[in-house]
Design a protein around this motif. Structure first.
Motif, short mmCIF file in Angstrom:
data_model
loop_
_atom_site.label_atom_id
_atom_site.label_comp_id
_atom_site.label_asym_id
_atom_site.label_seq_id
_atom_site.Cartn_x
_atom_site.Cartn_y
_atom_site.Cartn_z
N MET A 1 0.84 -1.18 0.00
CA MET A 1 0.00 0.00 0.00
C MET A 1 0.88 1.24 0.00
O MET A 1 1.73 1.42 0.87
CB MET A 1 -0.90 -0.04 1.23
N ALA A 2 0.70 2.09 -0.97
CA ALA A 2 1.55 3.27 -1.14
C ALA A 2 1.33 4.32 -0.06
O ALA A 2 2.21 5.12 0.22
CB ALA A 2 1.32 3.88 -2.51
N ALA A 3 0.17 4.33 0.55
CA ALA A 3 -0.13 5.35 1.56
C ALA A 3 0.71 5.19 2.82
O ALA A 3 0.88 6.15 3.56
CB ALA A 3 -1.61 5.30 1.91
N LYS A 4 1.24 4.01 3.06
CA LYS A 4 1.99 3.77 4.30
C LYS A 4 3.34 4.48 4.33
O LYS A 4 3.99 4.49 5.36
CB LYS A 4 2.17 2.28 4.52
N ILE A 5 3.76 5.07 3.24
CA ILE A 5 5.01 5.82 3.27
C ILE A 5 4.79 7.28 3.65
O ILE A 5 5.75 8.01 3.85
CB ILE A 5 5.76 5.73 1.92
N LEU A 6 3.54 7.68 3.76
CA LEU A 6 3.22 9.06 4.13
C LEU A 6 2.95 9.17 5.63
O LEU A 6 2.28 8.33 6.21
CB LEU A 6 1.98 9.54 3.37
N PRO A 7 3.45 10.23 6.29
CA PRO A 7 3.22 10.40 7.73
C PRO A 7 1.75 10.57 8.09
O PRO A 7 1.32 10.17 9.16
CB PRO A 7 4.01 11.66 8.08
N LEU A 8 0.98 11.16 7.20
CA LEU A 8 -0.43 11.40 7.50
C LEU A 8 -1.20 10.10 7.70
O LEU A 8 -2.16 10.05 8.47
CB LEU A 8 -1.07 12.23 6.39
N TYR A 9 -0.78 9.03 7.07
CA TYR A 9 -1.42 7.72 7.25
C TYR A 9 -1.37 7.31 8.72
O TYR A 9 -2.36 6.86 9.29
CB TYR A 9 -0.72 6.67 6.39
N TYR A 10 -0.20 7.47 9.34
CA TYR A 10 -0.04 7.08 10.74
C TYR A 10 -0.79 8.02 11.67
O TYR A 10 -1.29 7.59 12.71
CB TYR A 10 1.45 7.00 11.08
N VAL A 11 -0.86 9.29 11.34
CA VAL A 11 -1.62 10.25 12.15
C VAL A 11 -3.10 9.88 12.14
O VAL A 11 -3.75 9.82 13.19
CB VAL A 11 -1.41 11.69 11.65
N VAL A 12 -3.64 9.64 10.96
CA VAL A 12 -5.06 9.30 10.85
C VAL A 12 -5.36 7.98 11.56
O VAL A 12 -6.35 7.86 12.29
CB VAL A 12 -5.49 9.24 9.37
N GLN A 13 -4.51 7.00 11.38
CA GLN A 13 -4.70 5.70 12.03
C GLN A 13 -4.65 5.84 13.55
O GLN A 13 -5.49 5.28 14.26
CB GLN A 13 -3.65 4.71 11.56
N LEU A 14 -3.71 6.61 14.04
CA LEU A 14 -3.57 6.80 15.48
C LEU A 14 -4.77 7.54 16.05
O LEU A 14 -5.32 7.13 17.08
CB LEU A 14 -2.29 7.58 15.76
N LEU A 15 -5.21 8.59 15.40
CA LEU A 15 -6.37 9.33 15.89
C LEU A 15 -7.64 8.49 15.84
O LEU A 15 -8.44 8.49 16.78
CB LEU A 15 -6.57 10.61 15.07
N ARG A 16 -7.83 7.76 14.76
CA ARG A 16 -9.03 6.94 14.63
C ARG A 16 -9.08 5.87 15.72
O ARG A 16 -10.11 5.65 16.35
CB ARG A 16 -9.04 6.27 13.25
N GLU A 17 -7.99 5.21 15.95
CA GLU A 17 -7.96 4.12 16.93
C GLU A 17 -8.07 4.63 18.37
O GLU A 17 -8.70 4.01 19.20
CB GLU A 17 -6.71 3.28 16.76
N THR A 18 -7.45 5.76 18.67
CA THR A 18 -7.52 6.26 20.04
C THR A 18 -8.90 6.83 20.36
O THR A 18 -9.32 6.83 21.51
CB THR A 18 -6.45 7.32 20.33
#
Length: 51
Positions: A1-18
């Motif tokens: 998945m190409a989106a996993k190289i972008l920092p915003l992917y991890y920000v969105v995942q972290l916010l969604r899960e928390t």
């Protein structure tokens, strides 16, 4: 998945899960990736603008 190289992917995942599931302490990998990106960015900016 190409989106996993972008920092915003991890920000969105972290916010969604928390917001929906668990505390931030459960997501050490995402936090580590974001801290690593921040450190690399600060170092590169320092090198660029000081030298």
């Amino acid at each position: 998945m190409a989106a996993k190289i972008l920092p915003l992917y991890y920000v969105v995942q972290l916010l969604r899960e928390t917001w929906t599931e668990a505390p931030i302490t459960e997501y050490g990998f995402e936090v580590a990736v974001l801290i690593g990106i921040a450190i690399v960015s600060v170092v590169l900016a320092t090198l660029r603008f000081l030298f």
